[in-house]
Design an enzyme around this catalytic site. Structure first.
Site, PDB file in Angstrom:
ATOM      1  N   HIS A  42      -4.986  -6.222  13.651  1.00  0.00           N
ATOM      2  CA  HIS A  42      -4.587  -5.053  12.338  1.00  0.00           C
ATOM      3  C   HIS A  42      -5.277  -4.641  10.977  1.00  0.00           C
ATOM      4  O   HIS A  42      -6.241  -5.615  10.429  1.00  0.00           O
ATOM      5  CB  HIS A  42      -3.244  -6.572  12.162  1.00  0.00           C
ATOM      6  CG  HIS A  42      -2.211  -6.554  12.709  1.00  0.00           C
ATOM      7  ND1 HIS A  42      -0.341  -7.034  12.536  1.00  0.00           N
ATOM      8  CD2 HIS A  42      -1.672  -6.297  14.119  1.00  0.00           C
ATOM      9  CE1 HIS A  42       0.274  -6.644  13.598  1.00  0.00           C
ATOM     10  NE2 HIS A  42      -0.276  -6.495  14.562  1.00  0.00           N
ATOM     11  N   GLU A  64      -4.537  -5.393   7.850  1.00  0.00           N
ATOM     12  CA  GLU A  64      -4.954  -6.914   7.041  1.00  0.00           C
ATOM     13  C   GLU A  64      -6.366  -7.425   7.298  1.00  0.00           C
ATOM     14  O   GLU A  64      -7.387  -8.280   6.889  1.00  0.00           O
ATOM     15  CB  GLU A  64      -3.842  -7.278   6.486  1.00  0.00           C
ATOM     16  CG  GLU A  64      -2.835  -6.144   6.143  1.00  0.00           C
ATOM     17  CD  GLU A  64      -2.200  -5.633   6.719  1.00  0.00           C
ATOM     18  OE1 GLU A  64      -0.783  -5.684   6.208  1.00  0.00           O
ATOM     19  OE2 GLU A  64      -2.296  -5.922   7.746  1.00  0.00           O
ATOM     20  N   CYS A 100       2.962  -8.573   7.697  1.00  0.00           N
ATOM     21  CA  CYS A 100       3.338  -8.910   8.930  1.00  0.00           C
ATOM     22  C   CYS A 100       3.482 -10.242   8.762  1.00  0.00           C
ATOM     23  O   CYS A 100       2.224 -10.725   8.177  1.00  0.00           O
ATOM     24  CB  CYS A 100       3.212  -8.568  10.427  1.00  0.00           C
ATOM     25  SG  CYS A 100       1.951  -9.246  11.431  1.00  0.00           S
TER      26      CYS A 100
END
Length: 158
Positions: free
Chosen positions: A56, A58, A85
């Site tokens: 992801h 991040e 998330c």
């Protein structure tokens, strides 16, 4: 920090996310990590390219920033085009990043077909009794453009 500077940081995350979706590397997500008013790392989602479900934006940004700062990112902020998330929120916590600034919400990406766990960052903060600042709805309309572009491209959701 001046509002314009915050906007510049989020726009860098948005720009990088557009690169990722144009190159079909992953979903419409970007992240930038900032310390002392300077960008330390920026990244986009590369789940499709790397075939790694943890890639992801991040997490990718944290991996890049850790090459410069190590695992302790105290004093850093992360700008994310979408609310992190639960996996990304946990990584942000473990990296000791003190503030999350995000655009669209988890529910927004779920609506376009992503398999999201709709556990809000504020809920995770509360349940974990964590000292992390959370600022949502930042440049939301510009972040929505990423979702719209991905949707019109018929990008793969996962």
């Amino acid at each position: 920090m001046v509002a314009e500077q915050k906007e510049d940081f989020m726009r860098e995350a948005i720009k990088d996310a557009f690169v990722g979706i144009e190159d079909k590397e992953g979903g419409p997500f970007g992240a930038v990590i900032v310390k002392d008013g300077k960008i330390i790392a920026k990244a986009h989602n590369t789940v499709l390219y790397s075939r790694d479900p943890t890639a992801h934006a991040e997490v990718n940004a944290i991996r890049e920033a850790s090459k410069k700062l190590g695992y302790d990112m105290t004093g850093c902020k992360i700008y994310s085009t979408t609310e992190p998330c639960p996996m990304c929120f946990s990584a942000i916590h473990w990296a000791r990043i003190g503030k999350i600034i995000f655009g669209t919400k988890i529910e927004d990406v779920k609506e376009i077909g992503f398999n999201e766990m709709t556990i809000k960052n504020h809920t995770l903060k509360f349940l974990g009794n964590l000292n992390i600042e959370i600022e949502g709805d930042f440049l939301t309309m510009e972040c929505f453009e990423l979702l719209e572009k991905y949707k019109t491209m018929h990008g793969k959701t996962y």
